[in-house]
Design an enzyme around this catalytic site. Structure first.
Site, PDB file in Angstrom:
ATOM      1  N   TRP A 181       0.921  -1.122  -0.157  1.00 45.49           N
ATOM      2  CA  TRP A 181      -0.059  -0.137  -0.007  1.00 45.49           C
ATOM      3  C   TRP A 181       0.874   1.334   0.137  1.00 45.49           C
ATOM      4  O   TRP A 181       1.905   1.193   0.729  1.00 45.49           O
ATOM      5  CB  TRP A 181      -0.926   0.197   1.350  1.00 45.49           C
ATOM      6  CG  TRP A 181      -1.699   1.526   1.336  1.00 45.49           C
ATOM      7  CD1 TRP A 181      -2.748   1.673   0.483  1.00 45.49           C
ATOM      8  CD2 TRP A 181      -1.284   2.795   1.877  1.00 45.49           C
ATOM      9  NE1 TRP A 181      -3.077   3.109   0.891  1.00 45.49           N
ATOM     10  CE2 TRP A 181      -2.293   3.461   1.651  1.00 45.49           C
ATOM     11  CE3 TRP A 181      -0.133   2.710   3.004  1.00 45.49           C
ATOM     12  CZ2 TRP A 181      -2.114   4.791   2.186  1.00 45.49           C
ATOM     13  CZ3 TRP A 181      -0.253   4.178   3.537  1.00 45.49           C
ATOM     14  CH2 TRP A 181      -1.105   5.134   3.081  1.00 45.49           C
ATOM     15  N   GLU A 222      -2.910  -3.088  -2.268  1.00 43.82           N
ATOM     16  CA  GLU A 222      -4.223  -2.498  -1.318  1.00 43.82           C
ATOM     17  C   GLU A 222      -4.424  -0.973  -2.241  1.00 43.82           C
ATOM     18  O   GLU A 222      -3.633  -0.257  -2.229  1.00 43.82           O
ATOM     19  CB  GLU A 222      -3.691  -2.385   0.069  1.00 43.82           C
ATOM     20  CG  GLU A 222      -4.847  -1.785   0.879  1.00 43.82           C
ATOM     21  CD  GLU A 222      -4.338  -1.611   2.322  1.00 43.82           C
ATOM     22  OE1 GLU A 222      -3.127  -1.812   2.643  1.00 43.82           O
ATOM     23  OE2 GLU A 222      -5.292  -1.179   3.285  1.00 43.82           O
ATOM     24  N   LYS A 224      -6.823   2.384  -2.116  1.00 42.80           N
ATOM     25  CA  LYS A 224      -7.588   3.467  -1.397  1.00 42.80           C
ATOM     26  C   LYS A 224      -8.272   4.465  -1.984  1.00 42.80           C
ATOM     27  O   LYS A 224      -7.760   5.043  -3.182  1.00 42.80           O
ATOM     28  CB  LYS A 224      -6.523   4.079  -0.371  1.00 42.80           C
ATOM     29  CG  LYS A 224      -7.054   4.978   0.623  1.00 42.80           C
ATOM     30  CD  LYS A 224      -6.106   5.277   1.802  1.00 42.80           C
ATOM     31  CE  LYS A 224      -6.547   6.082   3.041  1.00 42.80           C
ATOM     32  NZ  LYS A 224      -5.603   5.940   4.173  1.00 42.80           N
ATOM     33  N   ASP A 256      -9.362  -3.194   1.815  1.00 41.41           N
ATOM     34  CA  ASP A 256      -9.395  -2.710   3.415  1.00 41.41           C
ATOM     35  C   ASP A 256     -10.968  -1.840   3.325  1.00 41.41           C
ATOM     36  O   ASP A 256     -10.967  -1.040   2.559  1.00 41.41           O
ATOM     37  CB  ASP A 256      -8.290  -1.542   3.406  1.00 41.41           C
ATOM     38  CG  ASP A 256      -8.140  -0.780   4.790  1.00 41.41           C
ATOM     39  OD1 ASP A 256      -9.530  -0.469   5.349  1.00 41.41           O
ATOM     40  OD2 ASP A 256      -7.312  -0.958   5.431  1.00 41.41           O
ATOM     41  N   HIS A 259     -11.563   1.973   3.087  1.00 37.80           N
ATOM     42  CA  HIS A 259     -10.936   2.618   1.758  1.00 37.80           C
ATOM     43  C   HIS A 259     -12.094   2.701   0.733  1.00 37.80           C
ATOM     44  O   HIS A 259     -11.558   2.909  -0.523  1.00 37.80           O
ATOM     45  CB  HIS A 259      -9.764   1.877   1.277  1.00 37.80           C
ATOM     46  CG  HIS A 259      -8.626   1.818   2.323  1.00 37.80           C
ATOM     47  ND1 HIS A 259      -7.039   1.715   1.795  1.00 37.80           N
ATOM     48  CD2 HIS A 259      -8.280   2.587   3.345  1.00 37.80           C
ATOM     49  CE1 HIS A 259      -6.530   1.762   2.744  1.00 37.80           C
ATOM     50  NE2 HIS A 259      -6.927   2.178   4.010  1.00 37.80           N
ATOM     51  N   HIS A 283      -8.302  -6.374   5.051  1.00 37.47           N
ATOM     52  CA  HIS A 283      -7.922  -5.518   6.177  1.00 37.47           C
ATOM     53  C   HIS A 283      -9.019  -5.186   6.703  1.00 37.47           C
ATOM     54  O   HIS A 283     -10.127  -4.339   6.145  1.00 37.47           O
ATOM     55  CB  HIS A 283      -7.029  -4.191   5.657  1.00 37.47           C
ATOM     56  CG  HIS A 283      -5.604  -4.389   5.805  1.00 37.47           C
ATOM     57  ND1 HIS A 283      -4.816  -3.332   5.245  1.00 37.47           N
ATOM     58  CD2 HIS A 283      -4.741  -5.428   5.629  1.00 37.47           C
ATOM     59  CE1 HIS A 283      -3.666  -3.534   5.406  1.00 37.47           C
ATOM     60  NE2 HIS A 283      -3.696  -4.899   5.707  1.00 37.47           N
ATOM     61  N   ASP A 291     -12.763   8.856   7.947  1.00 37.25           N
ATOM     62  CA  ASP A 291     -11.650   8.285   8.349  1.00 37.25           C
ATOM     63  C   ASP A 291     -11.778   6.832   8.525  1.00 37.25           C
ATOM     64  O   ASP A 291     -12.657   6.072   8.490  1.00 37.25           O
ATOM     65  CB  ASP A 291     -11.505   8.855   9.815  1.00 37.25           C
ATOM     66  CG  ASP A 291     -10.097   8.313  10.607  1.00 37.25           C
ATOM     67  OD1 ASP A 291      -8.987   7.847   9.492  1.00 37.25           O
ATOM     68  OD2 ASP A 291      -9.996   8.455  11.648  1.00 37.25           O
ATOM     69  N   ASP A 293      -9.524   4.243  10.245  1.00 33.63           N
ATOM     70  CA  ASP A 293      -9.014   3.456  11.196  1.00 33.63           C
ATOM     71  C   ASP A 293      -9.325   3.229  12.474  1.00 33.63           C
ATOM     72  O   ASP A 293      -8.464   3.167  13.402  1.00 33.63           O
ATOM     73  CB  ASP A 293      -7.609   3.705  10.958  1.00 33.63           C
ATOM     74  CG  ASP A 293      -6.904   3.414   9.515  1.00 33.63           C
ATOM     75  OD1 ASP A 293      -6.841   2.315   9.362  1.00 33.63           O
ATOM     76  OD2 ASP A 293      -6.502   4.275   8.943  1.00 33.63           O
ATOM     77  N   ASP A 322      -6.896  -3.888  10.655  1.00 29.47           N
ATOM     78  CA  ASP A 322      -5.856  -2.762  10.333  1.00 29.47           C
ATOM     79  C   ASP A 322      -6.591  -1.485  10.904  1.00 29.47           C
ATOM     80  O   ASP A 322      -7.398  -1.021  10.313  1.00 29.47           O
ATOM     81  CB  ASP A 322      -5.557  -2.811   8.794  1.00 29.47           C
ATOM     82  CG  ASP A 322      -4.722  -1.395   8.333  1.00 29.47           C
ATOM     83  OD1 ASP A 322      -4.166  -0.777   9.397  1.00 29.47           O
ATOM     84  OD2 ASP A 322      -4.859  -0.881   7.496  1.00 29.47           O
TER      85      ASP A 322
HETATM   86  C1  RNT Z   1      -3.709   2.711   4.877  1.00 30.32           C
HETATM   87  C2  RNT Z   1      -3.729   1.272   4.813  1.00 30.32           C
HETATM   88  C3  RNT Z   1      -2.500   0.602   5.057  1.00 30.32           C
HETATM   89  C4  RNT Z   1      -1.945   0.867   6.591  1.00 30.32           C
HETATM   90  C5  RNT Z   1      -1.156  -0.079   7.045  1.00 30.32           C
HETATM   91  C6  RNT Z   1      -0.216   0.589   8.242  1.00 30.32           C
HETATM   92  O1  RNT Z   1      -4.579   3.682   4.653  1.00 30.32           O
HETATM   93  O2  RNT Z   1      -4.637   0.934   5.243  1.00 30.32           O
HETATM   94  O3  RNT Z   1      -2.916  -0.767   5.164  1.00 30.32           O
HETATM   95  O4  RNT Z   1      -2.830   1.068   7.704  1.00 30.32           O
HETATM   96  O5  RNT Z   1      -0.164  -0.283   6.281  1.00 30.32           O
HETATM   97 ZN    ZN Z   2      -5.151  -1.238   5.301  1.00 28.87          ZN
END
Ligand code: RNT
Ligand code: ZN
Length: 415
Positions: A181, A222, A224, A256, A259, A283, A291, A293, A322
């Site tokens: 990523w 990955e 985003k 993820d 994303h 993820h 946001d 995470d 993640d």
């Molecule tokens: C970032 C991605 C990625 C990170 C990690 C730390 O938006 O989700 O996977 O969170 O690599």
């Molecule tokens: Zn991620």
């Protein structure tokens, strides 16, 4: 409700709770090392802010400041969560000998030898991630940079990471998922969208030209949709990653769930990809508005993702967490997220899938809706308790006091 009664209630639906528990105990889920220290790692100055599309918010006391502390904290989190855990490392967590340092393009397997010992002693496998952020060589682009020297540096980093992933897989005897990523992108409307994407493709090709055992190392791409500072355009968009991964035997698409646009659901994407590809990587996180995470909860979408994973073939999907929350007790954040995803997987394994599918195929949508609703109030908590017991891990209500005690005894003394 007693376990025996719960077993009967599930059996009446054709669901064997002991089978579900036995299965879940074998499913590896990767715990991300970066929740423990707010994604800082050990190879750059910890007083410098994170850059390159990664940000944490909060300054909760007690973050791990060195490998020793991070390892102790991972052990604590692992003691509080049931299930088969593997570790997920970033390249920035290289451990150097005193006085030694290597830049990212020069990292070697031996810089991860202590992590191998750590995992081996615990019977854990280890996944790996090249770190394309928080580094002066982000210009700010990395693998898509028009500056050939920058791009080369990051390709060399990626290739070093393939060698390290191969080492991790080989040493630990478990597959290593290597996820790529980057935060490459632009804040404002670019004039050239295809140029960076073509360079990105070339860089990925160059990284994956590094030899590796395709039965042991599983590279992923990955995507985003946007990030802070890259609001208008990301190079590794969903389409780019999907096309890239699907176009190669040796690359997997990694989704993820933080994303995507807020109304897009990863639970609905899993089967589309698995209709074409043999494997998929996830993820698991929790997006909140813009946001991506927050700590994973036992919420509707997490359950729906888990159901899709189980239905499409749990052994075809590489599972990882993640998220990084620096505003709460980090051990609790780790343990809560891991437990919640385990809950979601167990919940999914306890669905009478054949019956539900048959109702759908016969067009009996009334029954389908009612049964899906009633499944929500089955005695799931009783089965969850039994799963925790089988794994020798604390039940709900019992683990948080342990995390709090560790905070008092250890984390609060870190200053
Ligand atoms: C970032 C991605 C990625 C990170 C990690 C730390 O938006 O989700 O996977 O969170 O690599
Ligand atoms: Zn991620």
């Amino acid at each position: 409700m007693s376990l025996e009664e719960a077993r009967k209630k599930y059996a009446a639906l054709g669901v064997d709770i002991d089978k579900a528990i036995a299965k879940l105990k074998t499913v590896p889920v990767a715990l991300h090392c970066w929740q423990g220290d707010d994604v800082r790692g050990f190879d750059t100055d910890p007083s410098k802010p994170l850059t390159g599309g990664i940000q944490t918010t909060g300054s909760y006391p007690g973050r791990a400041r060195n490998p020793q502390e991070l390892m102790e904290d991972i052990d604590q989190a692992a003691a509080l969560a049931p299930g088969r855990m593997k570790l997920n490392l970033h390249a920035s967590y290289a451990i150097f000998e005193p006085g030694e340092w290597a830049d990212r393009d020069r990292l070697e397997p031996r810089h991860f030898a202590r992590w191998v010992d750590f995992c081996r002693e615990r019977g854990m496998g280890c996944d790996f991630n090249p770190t394309f952020f928080s580094h002066p060589k982000c210009d700010p682009l990395t693998l898509s940079s028009p500056n050939e020297e920058t791009r080369r540096f990051w390709v060399d980093h990626g290739r070093a990471c393939v060698r390290i992933s191969q080492y991790l897989a080989q040493e630990l005897g478990q597959p290593c998922v290597m996820n790529i990523w980057t935060g490459d992108g632009y804040k404002d409307i670019p004039a050239d969208r295809i140029g960076p994407r073509m360079r990105y493709k070339q860089s990925f090709d160059e990284i994956l030209s590094e030899p590796f055992d395709k039965t042991q190392v599983y590279p992923c791409a990955e995507s985003k949709v946007f990030g802070i500072g890259v609001e208008s355009y990301t190079v590794g968009s969903a389409e780019w990653c999907l096309k890239y991964a699907s176009g190669r035997e040796d690359c997997i698409c990694l989704l993820d769930n933080g994303h995507y646009h807020p109304t897009e659901l990863v639970s609905d994407k899993i089967s589309s990809i698995l209709a074409y590809d043999q494997r998929l990587a996830l993820h698991v996180t929790r997006g909140v508005r813009w946001d991506s995470d927050h700590v994973v909860l036992f919420d509707d979408e997490t359950r729906e993702i888990a159901k899709e994973v189980v239905r499409c073939g749990i052994d075809r999907v590489f599972l990882a967490l993640d998220y990084f929350d620096a505003s709460i007790n980090r051990i609790a954040a780790w343990a809560a997220g891991f437990r919640n995803f385990q809950k979601a997987l167990l919940f999914a394994l306890l669905q009478p899938m054949d019956q539900l599918k048959e109702l759908q195929d016969r067009g009996n949508f009334t029954r389908l809706m009612v049964l899906q609703e009633e499944l929500k109030t089955m005695p799931f908590g009783t089965v969850w308790d039994e799963y925790c017991r089988c794994c020798g891990k604390p039940l709900d209500g019992m683990w948080l006091p342990l995390a709090e005690r560790y905070e008092q005894d250890v984390l609060s003394k870190r200053g």
